[in-house]
Design a protein around this motif. Structure first.
Motif, PDB file in Angstrom:
ATOM      1  N   ARG A 140      -2.503  -9.022 -10.254  1.00 56.05           N
ATOM      2  CA  ARG A 140      -2.158  -9.903  -9.141  1.00 56.05           C
ATOM      3  C   ARG A 140      -1.053 -10.875  -9.514  1.00 56.05           C
ATOM      4  NH1 ARG A 140      -7.254 -12.112  -6.052  1.00 56.05           N
ATOM      5  NH2 ARG A 140      -5.639 -12.306  -4.481  1.00 56.05           N
ATOM      6  N   LEU A 149      -1.671  -6.388  -1.169  1.00 57.45           N
ATOM      7  CA  LEU A 149      -2.610  -5.270  -1.122  1.00 57.45           C
ATOM      8  C   LEU A 149      -3.964  -5.637  -1.713  1.00 57.45           C
ATOM      9  CD1 LEU A 149      -3.050  -2.297  -0.358  1.00 57.45           C
ATOM     10  CD2 LEU A 149      -2.252  -1.689  -2.657  1.00 57.45           C
ATOM     11  N   TYR A 150      -3.987  -6.416  -2.781  1.00 51.97           N
ATOM     12  CA  TYR A 150      -5.254  -6.808  -3.389  1.00 51.97           C
ATOM     13  C   TYR A 150      -6.083  -7.655  -2.428  1.00 51.97           C
ATOM     14  CZ  TYR A 150      -3.175  -5.236  -7.810  1.00 51.97           C
ATOM     15  OH  TYR A 150      -2.589  -4.495  -8.788  1.00 51.97           O
ATOM     16  N   GLU A 151      -5.449  -8.611  -1.754  1.00 55.02           N
ATOM     17  CA  GLU A 151      -6.178  -9.437  -0.784  1.00 55.02           C
ATOM     18  C   GLU A 151      -6.679  -8.594   0.377  1.00 55.02           C
ATOM     19  OE1 GLU A 151      -3.844 -12.813   0.389  1.00 55.02           O
ATOM     20  OE2 GLU A 151      -3.975 -13.724  -1.596  1.00 55.02           O
ATOM     21  N   GLN A 152      -5.854  -7.648   0.841  1.00 49.28           N
ATOM     22  CA  GLN A 152      -6.279  -6.780   1.936  1.00 49.28           C
ATOM     23  C   GLN A 152      -7.501  -5.950   1.539  1.00 49.28           C
ATOM     24  OE1 GLN A 152      -2.877  -4.495   3.231  1.00 49.28           O
ATOM     25  NE2 GLN A 152      -1.899  -6.271   4.167  1.00 49.28           N
ATOM     26  N   ALA A 153      -7.519  -5.474   0.300  1.00 47.15           N
ATOM     27  CA  ALA A 153      -8.652  -4.679  -0.177  1.00 47.15           C
ATOM     28  C   ALA A 153      -9.921  -5.532  -0.247  1.00 47.15           C
ATOM     29  CB  ALA A 153      -8.347  -4.075  -1.538  1.00 47.15           C
ATOM     30  N   LEU A 154      -9.786  -6.768  -0.719  1.00 47.49           N
ATOM     31  CA  LEU A 154     -10.953  -7.654  -0.774  1.00 47.49           C
ATOM     32  C   LEU A 154     -11.514  -7.898   0.621  1.00 47.49           C
ATOM     33  CD1 LEU A 154      -9.757 -10.218  -3.451  1.00 47.49           C
ATOM     34  CD2 LEU A 154     -11.607  -8.558  -3.699  1.00 47.49           C
ATOM     35  N   GLY A 182       0.794  -1.220   0.000  1.00 45.89           N
ATOM     36  CA  GLY A 182       0.000   0.000   0.000  1.00 45.89           C
ATOM     37  C   GLY A 182       0.828   1.272   0.000  1.00 45.89           C
ATOM     38  N   LYS A 232     -11.146  -5.973   3.256  1.00 43.00           N
ATOM     39  CA  LYS A 232     -11.662  -4.704   3.777  1.00 43.00           C
ATOM     40  C   LYS A 232     -13.087  -4.453   3.300  1.00 43.00           C
ATOM     41  CE  LYS A 232     -10.643   0.237   3.935  1.00 43.00           C
ATOM     42  NZ  LYS A 232      -9.668   1.281   3.570  1.00 43.00           N
ATOM     43  N   TYR A 233     -13.358  -4.824   2.079  1.00 47.11           N
ATOM     44  CA  TYR A 233     -14.686  -4.574   1.518  1.00 47.11           C
ATOM     45  C   TYR A 233     -15.589  -5.795   1.529  1.00 47.11           C
ATOM     46  CZ  TYR A 233     -12.602  -0.180   0.366  1.00 47.11           C
ATOM     47  OH  TYR A 233     -11.957   1.033   0.473  1.00 47.11           O
TER      48      TYR A 233
END
Length: 186
Positions: free
Chosen positions: A105, A173-178, A21, A180-181
């Motif tokens: 990814r 970061l992509y997994e963290q965003a998934l 991030g 998070k939402y």
């Protein structure tokens, strides 16, 4: 807006301080390579030979730039999809590569190799190829010229913006965003 500065060759201490991030600016020498060049470098390594440029501490930018228009160093130079280089990335990381720059990814194997070899995967802004090319101050083909746009190039860049997607602790970061939402990883 705060950016960390990356100047290859990258050192482990700096890489260990990066978190997914974080925004970075890359200045210095980096190299380009896409699918065909990665396959050739992989074959070179399998034969026990050295790749066409020093991997230690280096960043590979996954790009196939367009021809330079008059008065420019390079044409549009936007990132290509990184997952196509996934079969080759772990071996290059094992040989000292410390950064990869592209879009999209990465596989679990690449993320694990980043953690094992203290390396990072960075994303450049897709769709901004003309803007990114303005950060490139010099470009020269150093290997596989016959591959055209996919030839390996040595680039001198200044303040090329990127975001840390996979840090050297295995975070994504992509997994963290998934998460998070409230969406499951694909």
């Amino acid at each position: 807006m705060s950016y960390k500065i990356l100047t290859p060759p990258l050192q482990d201490a700096l890489l260990q301080s990066l978190q997914c991030g974080e925004k970075v600016l890359i200045s210095g020498v980096i190299y380009t390579a896409r699918d065909a060049a990665h396959q050739r470098m992989s074959e070179t390594l399998l034969r026990g030979e050295e790749p066409p440029f020093p991997l230690a501490g280096q960043i590979i930018y996954y790009v196939g730039p367009s021809p330079a228009p008059p008065g420019r160093v390079i044409g549009s130079a936007g990132p290509t999809t990184s997952s196509r280089m996934d079969p080759y990335a772990p071996a290059l990381l094992a040989k000292g590569l410390k950064g990869m720059l592209g879009k999209g990814r990465r596989s679990a194997e690449v993320r694990e190799a980043c953690a094992e070899h203290k390396a990072v995967y960075l994303a450049a802004l897709g769709g901004a190829a003309a803007l990114i090319s303005q950060c490139i101050k010099k470009a020269e083909v150093v290997a596989y010229e016959e591959l055209g746009a996919e030839a390996v190039r040595r680039l001198e860049v200044e303040n090329l913006p990127a975001v840390v997607i996979n840090d050297c602790r295995g975070n994504d970061l992509y997994e963290q965003a998934l998460l998070k939402y409230g969406r499951e990883a694909e």
